[in-house]
Design a protein around this motif. Structure first.
Motif, PDB file in Angstrom:
ATOM      1  N   GLY A 295      88.358  20.133  17.930  1.00  0.00           N
ATOM      2  CA  GLY A 295      87.326  20.794  17.144  1.00  0.00           C
ATOM      3  C   GLY A 295      87.898  21.332  15.842  1.00  0.00           C
ATOM      4  N   LYS A 296      87.191  21.137  14.740  1.00  0.00           N
ATOM      5  CA  LYS A 296      87.707  21.522  13.423  1.00  0.00           C
ATOM      6  C   LYS A 296      86.939  22.709  12.858  1.00  0.00           C
ATOM      7  CE  LYS A 296      89.033  16.782  12.150  1.00  0.00           C
ATOM      8  NZ  LYS A 296      88.859  15.701  11.152  1.00  0.00           N
ATOM      9  N   LYS A 297      87.663  23.538  12.091  1.00  0.00           N
ATOM     10  CA  LYS A 297      87.032  24.594  11.309  1.00  0.00           C
ATOM     11  C   LYS A 297      87.688  24.651   9.932  1.00  0.00           C
ATOM     12  CE  LYS A 297      85.197  27.657  14.879  1.00  0.00           C
ATOM     13  NZ  LYS A 297      85.010  29.057  15.313  1.00  0.00           N
ATOM     14  N   ILE A 310      92.801  21.473  22.304  1.00  0.00           N
ATOM     15  CA  ILE A 310      91.754  21.613  23.324  1.00  0.00           C
ATOM     16  C   ILE A 310      91.174  23.025  23.264  1.00  0.00           C
ATOM     17  CG2 ILE A 310      91.229  21.509  25.802  1.00  0.00           C
ATOM     18  CD1 ILE A 310      93.762  19.723  26.068  1.00  0.00           C
ATOM     19  N   VAL A 311      89.860  23.120  23.313  1.00  0.00           N
ATOM     20  CA  VAL A 311      89.162  24.406  23.403  1.00  0.00           C
ATOM     21  C   VAL A 311      88.370  24.429  24.705  1.00  0.00           C
ATOM     22  CG1 VAL A 311      87.462  25.940  22.352  1.00  0.00           C
ATOM     23  CG2 VAL A 311      88.966  24.576  20.887  1.00  0.00           C
ATOM     24  N   LEU A 312      88.584  25.457  25.508  1.00  0.00           N
ATOM     25  CA  LEU A 312      87.846  25.636  26.758  1.00  0.00           C
ATOM     26  C   LEU A 312      86.925  26.839  26.623  1.00  0.00           C
ATOM     27  CD1 LEU A 312      90.661  25.208  29.451  1.00  0.00           C
ATOM     28  CD2 LEU A 312      88.947  23.539  28.831  1.00  0.00           C
ATOM     29  N   ILE A 313      85.665  26.669  26.960  1.00  0.00           N
ATOM     30  CA  ILE A 313      84.714  27.785  26.944  1.00  0.00           C
ATOM     31  C   ILE A 313      84.152  27.949  28.352  1.00  0.00           C
ATOM     32  CG2 ILE A 313      82.599  28.710  25.935  1.00  0.00           C
ATOM     33  CD1 ILE A 313      83.102  26.897  23.505  1.00  0.00           C
ATOM     34  N   PHE A 321      89.249  29.822  25.509  1.00  0.00           N
ATOM     35  CA  PHE A 321      90.686  29.629  25.659  1.00  0.00           C
ATOM     36  C   PHE A 321      91.118  28.475  24.752  1.00  0.00           C
ATOM     37  CE2 PHE A 321      89.040  31.238  29.659  1.00  0.00           C
ATOM     38  CZ  PHE A 321      89.907  32.270  29.980  1.00  0.00           C
ATOM     39  N   ILE A 322      92.273  28.609  24.133  1.00  0.00           N
ATOM     40  CA  ILE A 322      92.829  27.554  23.275  1.00  0.00           C
ATOM     41  C   ILE A 322      94.072  26.987  23.939  1.00  0.00           C
ATOM     42  CG2 ILE A 322      93.776  26.994  21.009  1.00  0.00           C
ATOM     43  CD1 ILE A 322      90.895  27.865  20.851  1.00  0.00           C
ATOM     44  N   ILE A 323      94.162  25.659  23.987  1.00  0.00           N
ATOM     45  CA  ILE A 323      95.362  25.004  24.528  1.00  0.00           C
ATOM     46  C   ILE A 323      95.928  24.068  23.463  1.00  0.00           C
ATOM     47  CG2 ILE A 323      96.299  23.473  26.296  1.00  0.00           C
ATOM     48  CD1 ILE A 323      94.106  24.380  28.172  1.00  0.00           C
ATOM     49  N   ASP A 324      97.216  24.198  23.213  1.00  0.00           N
ATOM     50  CA  ASP A 324      97.918  23.265  22.335  1.00  0.00           C
ATOM     51  C   ASP A 324      99.025  22.609  23.154  1.00  0.00           C
ATOM     52  OD1 ASP A 324      97.242  22.708  19.586  1.00  0.00           O
ATOM     53  OD2 ASP A 324      99.363  22.960  19.139  1.00  0.00           O
ATOM     54  N   THR A 325      99.009  21.282  23.241  1.00  0.00           N
ATOM     55  CA  THR A 325      99.967  20.560  24.074  1.00  0.00           C
ATOM     56  C   THR A 325     101.194  20.165  23.268  1.00  0.00           C
ATOM     57  OG1 THR A 325      98.905  18.443  23.604  1.00  0.00           O
ATOM     58  CG2 THR A 325      98.139  19.639  25.544  1.00  0.00           C
ATOM     59  N   LYS A 326     102.354  20.219  23.901  1.00  0.00           N
ATOM     60  CA  LYS A 326     103.618  19.852  23.266  1.00  0.00           C
ATOM     61  C   LYS A 326     104.429  19.006  24.247  1.00  0.00           C
ATOM     62  CE  LYS A 326     102.715  22.698  19.812  1.00  0.00           C
ATOM     63  NZ  LYS A 326     102.357  22.199  18.465  1.00  0.00           N
ATOM     64  N   TRP A 327     104.632  17.738  23.916  1.00  0.00           N
ATOM     65  CA  TRP A 327     105.470  16.903  24.790  1.00  0.00           C
ATOM     66  C   TRP A 327     106.918  16.995  24.315  1.00  0.00           C
ATOM     67  CZ3 TRP A 327     104.775  14.620  29.377  1.00  0.00           C
ATOM     68  CH2 TRP A 327     105.750  13.723  29.820  1.00  0.00           C
ATOM     69  N   LYS A 328     107.592  18.043  24.748  1.00  0.00           N
ATOM     70  CA  LYS A 328     109.003  18.208  24.421  1.00  0.00           C
ATOM     71  C   LYS A 328     109.596  19.212  25.396  1.00  0.00           C
ATOM     72  CE  LYS A 328     108.120  21.650  20.783  1.00  0.00           C
ATOM     73  NZ  LYS A 328     108.264  21.947  19.331  1.00  0.00           N
ATOM     74  N   VAL A 329     110.914  19.167  25.521  1.00  0.00           N
ATOM     75  CA  VAL A 329     111.614  20.112  26.381  1.00  0.00           C
ATOM     76  C   VAL A 329     111.871  21.373  25.578  1.00  0.00           C
ATOM     77  CG1 VAL A 329     113.724  20.564  27.679  1.00  0.00           C
ATOM     78  CG2 VAL A 329     112.671  18.289  27.750  1.00  0.00           C
TER      79      VAL A 329
END
Length: 411
Positions: A295-297, A310-313, A321-329
Motif C-alpha cells: 500500500g502506498k502513501k 504488508i499492512v494488517l488491519i 500492524f505494519i510488517i516489513d520482511t527482510k531475507w537476511k541473517v
C-alpha cells in the motif's frame, strides 16, 4: 542425464584457489565470464578469481549443457534437497510455479532441477491444450490470387498486375491456428528442445510437434505478450503463456560464437520472501485480518511515495500492524538504522502503534521489542524484531503465518 550443480545463495565457487569446488570446472567459469562480459549489469552473480559469487537470487541457470541450481538457505539446518523443496513450495505458493491441478500428480516433485520442473510444467500444459483442441483465429492476409475473394489492394494491384490482368492483389482473412499465441508457444517448445538435457522431455516434445500446427517463426519479445488480449478463449492458455514468458524473456542464445546458450530463471529472495509471507497471511488469516500488500502513501512532493511490505488491519478492533520482511541473517539482534527509521515513518503514516521487522530465523535468535523515543501524539509506538522459523519437520514451516500473528497479538 547429468545432475545439476547445486550451490546456495552467496556461495563462492571456483575451479581452483580458495573457493575450489570439485564439480565446478574451468569451462563453467569461462561461460559465466562470457555472459558477464555481455551482461555486466547481471544481478545473479559477480566474478571472483577463477569463479563466481552468487547473490541473493535463487533458481536455475543453464549454460550450454550444464545446469546450475542456486538454492536459498538460512543458518546451518537442512541439506540441498530440503532447501530445494522449500524453494519449490515458496514458488508454488506465490503462483510462480504454475501447474494444472490435474497434472500436479504426474510431476516429479523431486525434479532434477527447478529448470527441468518448469519445462515439464510447460510441456504438460501444451499436451493438455492439444488434446482439448487448439483454437483458431481470423488472421489478416494479403497477396496475389487468381480469384477475387477479398478487398482489392488498389495501389499494389496496379503496380504488380498491369500486365497480368488475370491476377488480383487482395486483402482477406483466414481462419487458422497460425496466430500469435501458437507462435509464442511453439518458440518455447523449440527453446526447451534446444537446452534441455532430459531425453524424456525431448521425446515428449517430439510427439507434441507432430500434434502442433505449422506456424510462422517468431522472434519473441516482451511486446508480443502485451498484444495478447483477455478473452474467454484465451483462459486455457494463461498458464502456458505465463511459463513461456518466463522462459523466452530469460533466454540468451549464442553468448559467444554460438557455443553457449544461456537460460536463467532466477528469483530475488528478498522479493520472494515478502510475497510468500503476504500470501500465506492473506490465505490463512483473512477471516481475522484485512491483509494489504504494498500500500502506498504520498511522502514528499507530488510523486514520492512510501510503501510498507504488508499492512494488517484487525477487523474487530481496527488496529493496524505494519510488517516489513527482510531475507537476511541479522547479527547480534541489531537492525540497521535505516530499517528502524523506515518503520518509524510507517507507524506515523499508517497510525500504527505496532510494527514488525521480520527475518528468517538462522539460529536461536530471540524476538526483541523496542519503543521509539518520540510518540505518535501521546501514545508510545513500537517496533519488534521477529524471527520466523522457516524449516519445520524437514521442510517448509506451514505454521509461519500463525506464528507471526501470535507474535503480533502478544504486543
Amino acid at each position: 542425464m547429468s545432475s545439476p550443480l547445486r550451490f546456495f545463495e552467496y556461495d563462492k565457487v571456483a575451479y581452483k584457489g580458495k573457493w575450489q569446488r570439485t564439480l565446478f570446472k574451468k569451462t563453467h567459469y569461462e561461460a559465466f565470464e562470457n555472459y558477464y562480459n555481455a551482461n555486466p549489469e547481471t544481478p545473479f552473480f559477480e566474478l571472483i578469481p577463477y569463479g563466481v559469487r552468487f547473490k541473493q537470487y535463487v533458481g536455475a541457470i543453464q549454460i550450454g549443457r550444464t545446469t546450475i541450481e542456486v538454492l536459498p538457505k538460512v543458518g546451518k539446518q537442512g541439506n540441498e534437497d530440503t532447501w530445494q523443496s522449500v524453494l519449490l513450495d515458496m514458488l508454488k505458493t506465490c503462483n510462480l510455479l504454475i501447474a494444472k491441478q490435474t497434472g500436479e500428480a504426474q510431476l516429479k516433485l523431486r525434479a532434477n532441477s527447478v529448470l527441468e520442473l518448469y519445462f515439464e510444467l510447460f510441456i504438460n500444459e501444451i499436451d493438455s491444450l492439444c488434446r482439448r483442441g487448439l483454437i483458431k483465429k481470423y488472421q489478416p492476409q494479403s497477396g496475389q490470387n487468381k480469384t477475387l475473394k477479398g478487398a482489392i489492394h488498389f495501389s499494389k494491384n496496379i503496380s504488380k498486375n498491369t500486365v497480368h490482368k488475370e491476377r488480383f492483389y487482395i486483402n482477406y482473412t483466414t481462419y487458422t491456428k497460425d496466430h500469435l499465441l501458437h507462435q509464442i508457444l511453439f518458440e518455447t517448445l523449440k527453446v526447451i528442445d534446444l537446452v534441455s538435457n532430459s531425453p524424456l522431455l525431448k521425446d515428449k516434445i517430439g510427439r507434441l510437434k507432430i500434434m502442433f500446427p505449422e506456424v510462422k517463426t517468431l522472434e519473441v519479445s516482451e511486446s508480443h505478450f502485451s498484444k495478447i488480449t483477455e478473452s474467454r478463449k484465451h483462459v486455457p492458455y494463461e498458464k502456458a503463456v505465463a511459463i513461456a514468458k518466463l522462459i523466452l524473456l530469460n533466454y540468451r542464445p549464442d553468448i559467444k560464437a554460438g557455443h553457449k546458450d544461456l537460460l536463467a530463471i532466477m528469483f530475488d529472495m528478498n522479493v520472494l520472501w515478502e510475497e510468500y509471507v503476504f500470501r500465506i497471511l492473506k490465505k490463512k488469516q483473512s477471516k481475522e485480518f484485512q491483509v494489504l500488500g504494498q500500500g502506498k502513501k504520498l511522502f514528499w512532493g507530488r510523486s514520492q511515495k512510501i510503501q510498507p511490505d504488508i499492512v494488517l488491519i484487525h477487523k474487530a478492533t481496527n488496529q493496524t500492524f505494519i510488517i516489513d520482511t527482510k531475507w537476511k541473517v541479522l547479527n547480534k539482534n541489531r537492525p540497521g538504522d535505516d530499517d528502524l527509521k523506515q518503520m518509524y515513518v510507517y507507524n506515523h503514516y499508517w497510525e500504527s502503534y505496532h510494527s514488525m521487522l521480520l527475518y528468517p530465523q538462522s539460529n536461536d535468535q530471540q524476538d526483541l521489542l523496542g519503543s521509539f523515543a518520540l510518540p505518535i501524539g501521546d501514545k508510545v509506538h513500537q517496533c519488534q524484531l521477529s524471527f520466523a522459523k522457516v524449516l519445520k519437520n524437514g521442510g517448509l514451516n506451514n505454521d509461519i503465518s500463525q506464528d507471526i500473528i501470535d507474535k503480533l497479538q502478544k504486543l
